[in-house]
Motif scaffolding. Structure first.
Motif, PDB file in Angstrom:
ATOM      1  N   LYS A   1       0.821  -1.210   0.000  1.00  0.00           N
ATOM      2  CA  LYS A   1       0.000   0.000   0.000  1.00  0.00           C
ATOM      3  C   LYS A   1       0.859   1.266   0.000  1.00  0.00           C
ATOM      4  O   LYS A   1       0.459   2.298  -0.534  1.00  0.00           O
ATOM      5  CB  LYS A   1      -0.926   0.008   1.226  1.00  0.00           C
ATOM      6  N   LEU A   2       2.043   1.177   0.628  1.00  0.00           N
ATOM      7  CA  LEU A   2       2.913   2.350   0.722  1.00  0.00           C
ATOM      8  C   LEU A   2       3.954   2.407  -0.389  1.00  0.00           C
ATOM      9  O   LEU A   2       4.687   3.392  -0.499  1.00  0.00           O
ATOM     10  CB  LEU A   2       3.613   2.371   2.080  1.00  0.00           C
ATOM     11  N   THR A   3       4.028   1.363  -1.197  1.00  0.00           N
ATOM     12  CA  THR A   3       4.981   1.360  -2.307  1.00  0.00           C
ATOM     13  C   THR A   3       4.225   1.689  -3.579  1.00  0.00           C
ATOM     14  O   THR A   3       3.803   0.807  -4.335  1.00  0.00           O
ATOM     15  CB  THR A   3       5.702   0.004  -2.424  1.00  0.00           C
ATOM     16  N   ARG A   4       4.031   2.957  -3.801  1.00  0.00           N
ATOM     17  CA  ARG A   4       3.260   3.460  -4.933  1.00  0.00           C
ATOM     18  C   ARG A   4       4.066   4.517  -5.675  1.00  0.00           C
ATOM     19  O   ARG A   4       5.000   5.104  -5.142  1.00  0.00           O
ATOM     20  CB  ARG A   4       1.940   4.085  -4.444  1.00  0.00           C
ATOM     21  N   TRP A   5       3.692   4.748  -6.898  1.00  0.00           N
ATOM     22  CA  TRP A   5       4.282   5.802  -7.721  1.00  0.00           C
ATOM     23  C   TRP A   5       5.814   5.724  -7.722  1.00  0.00           C
ATOM     24  O   TRP A   5       6.382   4.689  -8.033  1.00  0.00           O
ATOM     25  CB  TRP A   5       3.774   7.179  -7.274  1.00  0.00           C
ATOM     26  N   ASP A   6       6.483   6.795  -7.358  1.00  0.00           N
ATOM     27  CA  ASP A   6       7.949   6.829  -7.429  1.00  0.00           C
ATOM     28  C   ASP A   6       8.601   5.801  -6.507  1.00  0.00           C
ATOM     29  O   ASP A   6       9.745   5.393  -6.740  1.00  0.00           O
ATOM     30  CB  ASP A   6       8.470   8.225  -7.054  1.00  0.00           C
ATOM     31  N   ALA A   7       7.892   5.392  -5.461  1.00  0.00           N
ATOM     32  CA  ALA A   7       8.461   4.421  -4.529  1.00  0.00           C
ATOM     33  C   ALA A   7       8.825   3.115  -5.235  1.00  0.00           C
ATOM     34  O   ALA A   7       9.752   2.417  -4.813  1.00  0.00           O
ATOM     35  CB  ALA A   7       7.474   4.139  -3.393  1.00  0.00           C
ATOM     36  N   ILE A   8       8.122   2.788  -6.309  1.00  0.00           N
ATOM     37  CA  ILE A   8       8.443   1.575  -7.072  1.00  0.00           C
ATOM     38  C   ILE A   8       9.851   1.683  -7.647  1.00  0.00           C
ATOM     39  O   ILE A   8      10.628   0.720  -7.615  1.00  0.00           O
ATOM     40  CB  ILE A   8       7.407   1.359  -8.190  1.00  0.00           C
TER      41      ILE A   8
ATOM     42  N   PHE B   1       3.387  10.552   2.224  1.00  0.00           N
ATOM     43  CA  PHE B   1       4.707  10.532   1.598  1.00  0.00           C
ATOM     44  C   PHE B   1       5.825  10.512   2.642  1.00  0.00           C
ATOM     45  O   PHE B   1       6.942  10.088   2.353  1.00  0.00           O
ATOM     46  CB  PHE B   1       4.891  11.748   0.683  1.00  0.00           C
ATOM     47  N   LEU B   2       5.521  10.995   3.850  1.00  0.00           N
ATOM     48  CA  LEU B   2       6.509  10.978   4.922  1.00  0.00           C
ATOM     49  C   LEU B   2       6.593   9.609   5.606  1.00  0.00           C
ATOM     50  O   LEU B   2       7.466   9.391   6.438  1.00  0.00           O
ATOM     51  CB  LEU B   2       6.176  12.057   5.957  1.00  0.00           C
ATOM     52  N   SER B   3       5.675   8.707   5.256  1.00  0.00           N
ATOM     53  CA  SER B   3       5.690   7.354   5.791  1.00  0.00           C
ATOM     54  C   SER B   3       6.090   6.322   4.750  1.00  0.00           C
ATOM     55  O   SER B   3       6.443   5.194   5.093  1.00  0.00           O
ATOM     56  CB  SER B   3       4.305   6.978   6.340  1.00  0.00           C
ATOM     57  N   ALA B   4       6.012   6.685   3.482  1.00  0.00           N
ATOM     58  CA  ALA B   4       6.316   5.770   2.390  1.00  0.00           C
ATOM     59  C   ALA B   4       7.819   5.782   2.090  1.00  0.00           C
ATOM     60  O   ALA B   4       8.538   6.686   2.529  1.00  0.00           O
ATOM     61  CB  ALA B   4       5.528   6.177   1.146  1.00  0.00           C
ATOM     62  N   PRO B   5       8.313   4.782   1.355  1.00  0.00           N
ATOM     63  CA  PRO B   5       9.733   4.775   0.968  1.00  0.00           C
ATOM     64  C   PRO B   5      10.027   5.812  -0.105  1.00  0.00           C
ATOM     65  O   PRO B   5      10.270   5.495  -1.269  1.00  0.00           O
ATOM     66  CB  PRO B   5       9.955   3.336   0.463  1.00  0.00           C
TER      67      PRO B   5
END
Length: 449
Positions: A77-84, A177-181
């Motif tokens: 759930k937190l690995t979205r968009w640029d995090a990929i 975004f402050l919790s995602a990678p």
């Protein structure tokens, strides 16, 4: 169907045209989702490749235990968009040219930590990189809150103002975004620590060796922040301003203290530049040098061979006024409140400093120690807002603004003043609502991102 074709084209290594400029949602999806297939699949064995379904975007191989499934569900759930991009680069480094649009620091740190963890015998079932990235983001966010509190104390000497400013960072519109990678939390932490060291060095009345060391240390920290996000270069503005002021003093009255201080500013400033130059020099070695087997890319022959500038322009259509299209009007409206906060807070601070300077001419009791640093921070913030309006994909301003401390101090001051407290409370309400809505959209893989 359109998205499936885009994925297949990218997986084949073809150049895929951008969607029309008047379809911002499709373009946002194209910019990042169209590369999911090759980002998630090409570097893995066929029997362990990632699921290609767009709905839900299963980023990891199936877990075998319920506990693993629960952890991977949160991580997904937190690995979205640029995090990929960040997570896949952490697994196998930057492979494709367009991946150099994303900072090299975060994948490198995640990869280093994962290697350390697996060295203790902990098995990586596919989601360890994301889990480490999420833990790193939360830890960085916690430390950035503490750093912002101490920075507020150093600049203003008011515990309440420093405390409220730190709380406002918790409620930042950057939200999930402050919790995602993502880069945002580490960048904020490094920026706040950099400013704290810079303040301690420049506000040291003894102008001793420890102050010089703090200034050099702040430059190194800002350089690391720049390796996470390129806009960290704006943190060099205080170094430039203080260097000019110090040089003027040295020319009027040459002395070893000023000379030593100038050297500290110079070394610190160069450290910030290295945060941007270092990764690009590495990319030049890979794509442009004689050691590379491939044909040199077009950007290799530019006067300033910047892979970052080239990739942003070619793959993300970033450039001066390129985002100024009718289809992007909703995104400009979405970013307008944050742009206003950045400009208004910086301008108010500059006006207040100018007024204080006028009072100081007739009243020597007015403090002046931190005024120049606050003015430099305001200028950095103004440059950021101007760049976002004219050049960036403007919707990202709601998250990259989280790493600039001045507007938190300004809003904390407005909350404590009876005349402006009601309006300031409305701003806080906006921050909370925007972060909540954006978080839900982010977890569902929907723009803006």
């Amino acid at each position: 169907m359109w998205l499936r074709v885009a994925l297949d084209d990218h997986a084949s290594g073809l150049d895929v045209p951008f969607p029309t400029q008047d379809r911002p949602t499709e373009r946002l999806l194209h910019n990042r989702v169209s590369s999911v297939d090759y980002v998630l699949n090409r570097s893995r064995p066929a029997e362990n490749r990632f699921d290609q379904r767009l709905c839900g975007l299963e980023v990891y191989p199936a877990a075998h235990r319920p506990s693993e499934e629960a952890i991977l569900d949160v991580a997904t759930k937190l690995t979205r968009w640029d995090a990929i991009y960040f997570i896949q680069s952490a697994r196998r480094g930057h492979v494709f040219e367009q991946e150099w649009a994303f900072g090299l620091a975060l994948p490198s740190v995640i990869s280093f930590l994962v290697k350390g963890i697996t060295g203790f015998g902990i098995e990586n079932t596919g989601g360890l990189e994301s889990t480490v990235g999420i833990v790193l983001a939360h830890l960085s966010h916690f430390l950035s809150v503490l750093a912002l509190y101490h920075l507020g104390l150093k600049l203003y000497g008011e515990r309440r103002l420093a405390f409220v400013s730190a709380l406002l960072h918790v409620l930042s519109p950057a939200g999930l975004f402050l919790s995602a990678p993502y880069n945002e939390s580490p960048f904020s932490f490094l920026s706040f620590v950099g400013y704290l060291l810079f303040a301690r060095g420049c506000l040291d009345k003894s102008r001793g060796h420890l102050g010089d060391a703090a200034i050099v240390g702040s430059g190194i920290i800002f350089g690391l922040a720049t390796a996470f996000r390129s806009n960290g270069l704006l943190n060099g503005i205080p170094f430039a301003i203080y260097s000019v002021v110090e040089l003027r003093q040295f020319l009027k009255s040459p002395n070893t203290v000023s000379l030593r201080r100038l050297a500290a500013f110079g070394i610190g400033g160069q450290s910030i530049a290295l945060g941007s130059i270092g990764p690009q020099a590495l990319a030049y070695e890979i794509f442009c040098s004689e050691l590379s087997d491939a044909e040199p890319r077009p950007w290799c022959n530019k006067l300033i061979p910047s892979i970052y500038t080239f990739v942003q322009e070619r793959y993300w259509n970033v450039g001066f006024l390129r985002y100024w299209t009718p289809g992007n009007i909703p995104l400009f409206l979405l970013a307008a409140p944050m742009i206003y906060l950045l400009i208004k807070s910086a301008w108010d601070m500059l006006i207040a400093i100018s007024t204080t300077a006028g009072r100081r001419r007739t009243d020597s009791s007015v403090p002046s120690d931190s005024s120049m640093l606050i003015a430099a921070m305001a200028l950095s913030q103004l440059v950021l807002a101007t760049s976002a309006v004219t050049t960036y994909h403007i919707q990202v301003i709601t998250r990259i603004s989280s790493g600039y401390p001045l507007w938190y101090f300004w809003l904390a001051q407005k909350l404590s003043a009876p005349v402006t407290s009601k309006t300031a409370s409305g701003v806080v309400t906006y921050m909370v609502m925007y972060a909540a809505i954006q978080g839900a959209l982010f977890a569902s893989f929907l723009p803006p991102a």
